[in-house]
Design an enzyme around this catalytic site. Structure first.
Site, PDB file in Angstrom:
ATOM      1  CG  ASP A   1      -1.901   1.143   1.219  1.00 38.74           C
ATOM      2  OD1 ASP A   1      -2.933   0.983   0.530  1.00 38.74           O
ATOM      3  OD2 ASP A   1      -1.634   2.195   1.825  1.00 38.74           O
ATOM      4  CG  LEU A   2       1.606   3.074  -3.773  1.00 36.60           C
ATOM      5  CD1 LEU A   2       1.301   3.856  -5.029  1.00 36.60           C
ATOM      6  CD2 LEU A   2       3.065   2.613  -3.764  1.00 36.60           C
TER       7      LEU A   2
ATOM      8  CG  ASP B   1      -3.013   3.686  -2.509  1.00 30.74           C
ATOM      9  OD1 ASP B   1      -3.941   2.899  -2.189  1.00 30.74           O
ATOM     10  OD2 ASP B   1      -2.548   4.537  -1.746  1.00 30.74           O
TER      11      ASP B   1
END
Length: 603
Positions: free
Chosen positions: A477-478, A520
């Site tokens: 997860d960014l 994302d």
């Protein structure tokens, strides 16, 4: 003085005698006569040519008494090439002196070879007076002196009897007066042979006509019907020409029997044009030639109308010229079609060469330009018989060639169709592959989507279970992506996600599978991981690559990532494995972000 008078008297006597002799000689030269023809039981057929005298009567002013007169201008037939006078006006007289040397009263037959003579009268003059007989094709068959297809007369002589035969022939057609005088037995043999020959010829025409009619009914090919119609018209002309029509088909058709020949033969020429156009298919192969043939067909139709309305002699001349013109034109057309490789054109050309040869010989004989003999008299029948047979072969060859061409075209079409089907199938397979790829790919990043991830992960779990080697699933997860998306917009954010996908491909091994869950979040499936430490090292490399600054549209962007790792030996399903990785990722976020958290193996 007495001596002088006697000398003058003698001189006068000699002068008078010389004058009488010269006068007699002049009379003999101006009125020659053939010697008597001797006849007995063993006499072979005597041709009229060379044994008769002839007399032309262009104004039709001579009666029997006139030609019996010693001053009638008879000429010996030996002065001529033959007894073919062509198209002449007025009657022609023939004279033949015969004497019997037979032991008993005997009968002979006098026959003229040409059946299309209109009116033939025989005056058989002897000591007992005049015997008159009549024949010709304008006379009803039942009224002819001898029942025969040609003009035939009976000559009966007692032993030692001397008679003079006078033939008066008038005809609107060609004056072909060749013939023979033969005994009864020879005449019967001659008649049987000629009837058999004509019957064979007519039988060939009938057989070919019926055969091609059946082919038309079976195949529905128009050239076969046109050929049959041409044969029917031509058969009528031949029946008229050889006298069989007047004997068997139209014995009472007077006076039309005299017009059947020009009408039927000109109609045959017209139908020949129609047949040639359909056979050679000139409309498709040679449009310009087709227009010429159409124009000539119209001219032949006008000529046909002329043969019905013009005087018979002019109708016959129109027939001859039309036949020659049509035959010559079709021969030239067939040669042109041979050059263009039209199906059946070679045999067609050969067939018309046969007919043209017969037509030319017949026309030249009719115009008295060549001798009248067996070959020229029956040239049309011989040439037409060969032509009909060759045309039948040509129709068969044309049909086979067209069938071969159709089969070749069909095979080519099938080949083209097969090629098109193969191309279409390949295009469909390509499209299907693209559709499958689109169904299994994330459209933004080109990575595997959620569906593809589920399929690949299930297969990886099965392989891990079989091999006993570790399988690592990393959920990424960014960190910091939402502010970038909010600040620069979704389009800019999409380009950032595409750059992240490229970096993930760069950081992973070739055997590893990167996928995007959505937003994302990304998932990495790494098979054949030797140890938890190796999985952590791989995650560290990913974290390092993602942490490097990226430049987009002049903006320097820096991202971080929280990574959760779940290990498995294939005992659980894909959903459970992703759930454990997701839980580890949230622990990494809770521990301060931009870090790695490893979930323990299940018991």
């Amino acid at each position: 003085m007495p001596a002088d008078r006697r000398a003058c008297a003698a001189l006068w006597s000699w002068t008078l005698a010389l004058g009488c002799l010269l006068g007699l000689l002049g009379a003999l030269l101006t009125n020659p006569a053939q010697a008597d023809t001797r006849l007995d039981e063993r006499t072979a057929a005597v041709p009229l040519y060379g044994h008769v005298d002839y007399l032309l009567d262009p104004r039709d002013e001579w009666a029997l008494d006139d030609v019996l007169d010693a001053s009638a201008p008879w000429r010996p037939s030996s002065e001529r090439r033959d007894l073919g006078f062509g198209y002449v006006s007025g009657p022609v007289w023939l004279r033949m002196r015969v004497v019997s040397h037979a032991q008993t009263t005997h009968s002979w037959r006098l026959e003229l070879d040409y059946a299309s003579l209109d009116d033939v009268r025989l005056y058989d003059v002897g000591a007992d007076g005049v015997r008159e007989s009549q024949g010709g094709d304008t006379l009803p068959y039942a009224q002819r002196s001898i029942s025969h297809r040609t003009p035939v007369f009976e000559i009966t002589l007692a032993p030692g009897e001397r008679r003079t035969l006078y033939l008066r022939v008038s005809s609107q057609g060609s004056m072909t007066l060749s013939g023979s005088l033969m005994n009864l037995a020879d005449f019967e043999r001659h008649s049987q042979v000629s009837y058999i020959a004509h019957a064979l010829y007519c039988g060939v025409l009938v057989a070919l006509g019926l055969y091609n009619l059946l082919l038309f009914l079976a195949l529905r090919e128009r050239p076969y019907l046109n050929y049959v119609l041409f044969m029917i018209a031509f058969a009528f002309s031949v029946l008229s020409l050889n006298g069989l029509g007047a004997q068997y088909v139209w014995p009472q058709a007077v006076p039309w029997s005299n017009r059947i020949l020009p009408i039927s033969l000109t109609l045959a020429a017209l139908l020949a044009m129609i047949f040639a156009r359909s056979f050679l298919d000139t409309r498709q192969w040679l449009p310009r030639l087709d227009r010429v043939l159409i124009a000539l067909s119209c001219a032949a139709a006008l000529a046909l109308l002329g043969t019905m309305l013009l005087p018979v002699q002019n109708a016959l001349q129109t027939m001859s010229l039309t036949g020659l013109l049509v035959t010559l034109t079709l021969l030239i057309s067939s040669f042109v079609c041979v050059g263009y490789k039209v199906p059946g054109a070679r045999l067609f050309a050969l067939a018309w060469m046969m007919l043209l040869s017969g037509a030319v010989l017949l026309a030249l004989r009719n115009f008295a330009l060549i001798p009248s003999n067996f070959m020229t008299l029956y040239a049309m029948q011989i040439g037409s018989g060969l032509e009909m047979i060759l045309l039948s072969f040509a129709l068969a060859a044309r049909f086979n060639e067209l069938k071969r061409q159709k089969e070749a075209a069909l095979q080519l079409n099938e080949k083209v169709l097969a090629q098109r089907v193969a191309e279409r199938t390949e295009a469909l397979e390509t499209a299907n592959r693209r559709l499958r790829d689109m169904a299994l790919q994330d459209p933004l990043t080109g990575l595997a989507n959620r569906t593809a991830l589920q399929q690949q992960l299930e297969q990886a779990l099965a392989r891990s279970q079989r091999s006993g080697q570790l399988l690592a699933v990393m959920l990424i997860d960014l960190d910091g992506f939402k502010p970038i998306n909010d600040q620069y917009g979704h389009a800019f954010g999409d380009r950032v996600l595409a750059q992240v996908a490229e970096r993930l491909r760069y950081a992973l091994r070739e055997s590893d599978l990167p996928a995007r869950l959505g937003g994302d979040e990304f998932v990495l499936v790494c098979e054949t991981v030797l140890s938890p430490e190796l999985a952590t090292q791989l995650a560290q490399r990913v974290l390092q690559v993602l942490g490097e600054s990226m430049s987009l549209e002049g903006q320097a962007i820096s991202l971080g990532a929280s990574i959760g790792i779940a290990l498995s030996l294939g005992q659980e399903d894909a959903t459970e494995l992703i759930r454990r990785a997701d839980a580890a990722m949230y622990r990494a976020k809770a521990a301060g972000r931009n870090r790695i958290e490893l979930a323990p193996l299940p018991d």
